[in-house]
Design an enzyme around this catalytic site. Structure first.
Site, short mmCIF file in Angstrom:
data_model
loop_
_atom_site.label_atom_id
_atom_site.label_comp_id
_atom_site.label_asym_id
_atom_site.label_seq_id
_atom_site.Cartn_x
_atom_site.Cartn_y
_atom_site.Cartn_z
N CYS A 12 0.86 -1.19 0.00
CA CYS A 12 0.00 0.00 0.00
C CYS A 12 0.90 1.23 0.00
O CYS A 12 2.06 1.15 -0.43
CB CYS A 12 -1.00 -0.02 1.16
SG CYS A 12 -0.26 0.00 2.80
N ARG A 18 -3.43 -0.70 5.38
CA ARG A 18 -4.04 -1.75 4.57
C ARG A 18 -3.14 -2.96 4.34
O ARG A 18 -3.57 -4.10 4.57
CB ARG A 18 -4.45 -1.16 3.20
CG ARG A 18 -5.56 -0.13 3.32
CD ARG A 18 -5.69 0.68 2.04
NE ARG A 18 -4.54 1.53 1.82
CZ ARG A 18 -4.30 2.24 0.72
NH1 ARG A 18 -5.17 2.17 -0.28
NH2 ARG A 18 -3.24 3.00 0.63
N ASP A 134 -8.22 3.78 1.37
CA ASP A 134 -7.30 4.11 2.47
C ASP A 134 -8.12 4.60 3.67
O ASP A 134 -8.80 5.62 3.58
CB ASP A 134 -6.35 5.21 1.99
CG ASP A 134 -5.22 5.45 2.97
OD1 ASP A 134 -5.33 4.99 4.12
OD2 ASP A 134 -4.25 6.10 2.57
P1 4NP Z 1 -1.83 2.82 4.14
O1 4NP Z 1 -2.43 4.20 4.71
O2 4NP Z 1 -1.30 3.11 2.76
O3 4NP Z 1 -3.02 1.92 4.09
O4 4NP Z 1 -0.76 2.38 5.11
C1 4NP Z 1 -1.65 5.35 4.81
C2 4NP Z 1 -1.01 5.64 5.99
C3 4NP Z 1 -0.25 6.78 6.10
C4 4NP Z 1 -0.12 7.63 5.04
C5 4NP Z 1 -0.75 7.35 3.85
C6 4NP Z 1 -1.50 6.20 3.73
N1 4NP Z 1 0.63 8.81 5.16
O5 4NP Z 1 0.65 9.61 4.22
O6 4NP Z 1 1.28 9.02 6.21
#
Ligand code: 4NP
Length: 165
Positions: A12, A18, A134
């Site tokens: 991800c 995710r 997300d």
């Molecule tokens: P993930 O969610 O891609 O599902 O881990 C996110 C967590 C943090 C960030 C972006 C997406 N971030 O920009 O910090």
């Protein structure tokens, strides 16, 4: 002769919501099926902001409510070498897939290997728009919905792979 394990990695953006959930849920299902020796399971983010951190505490809590422990996992960043290293590389949304192809520098020599890069929800029996949203900026409902989607998809993924690997 013993077959090498099938290597699968979930990808991800941040590797704190995710894909760590997909890693933990898939590992849980593999263990329940007694197939630990057949799989090597990992996750990573295309971004490097959270490298070394545990998953988001809301994701840890949601998974724990279903008996899945994510607390010992640590974020790592996707690298071009993953394309060689893994047998199946599953992006949680289309931007994750695009970012992987950019990082891997998709070119002629990658054309065969690039088939390994797929959308995770290609394995969802109810794929919706094909992406895992997300949940990071939303509330608990988003985390619960992501859990259901990831569980359903991981179950189907395992039942397909256990025939094939
Ligand atoms: P993930 O969610 O891609 O599902 O881990 C996110 C967590 C943090 C960030 C972006 C997406 N971030 O920009 O910090």
């Amino acid at each position: 002769m013993k077959k090498p394990p099938y290597r699968i990695v979930f990808i991800c953006l941040g590797n704190i919501c995710r894909s760590p959930l997909a890693e933990g849920v898939f590992r849980h299902l593999v263990r329940e099926a007694g197939l630990e020796e057949r799989f090597e399971i990992a996750s990573a983010g295309t971004g490097g902001w959270h490298v070394g951190e545990p998953p988001d505490r809301r994701m840890i809590k949601t998974a724990a409510q279903h008996g899945v422990d994510l607390s010992k996992q640590r974020a790592q960043q996707f690298k071009a070498s993953f394309i060689d290293q893994y047998d199946l590389i599953l992006g949680m949304d289309r931007s994750n897939v695009e970012n992987m192809l950019l990082i891997a520098g998709a070119g002629d020599e990658l054309d065969a290997d690039i088939q390994k890069v797929r959308l995770f929800r290609d394995f969802d029996p109810h794929p919706g728009n094909g992406e895992v949203p997300d949940p990071y900026y939303g509330g608990q409902k988003g985390f619960d919905e992501v859990y259901e989607m990831v569980l359903r998809t991981c179950k189907n993924l395992l039942s397909q792979l256990r025939e094939a690997v």
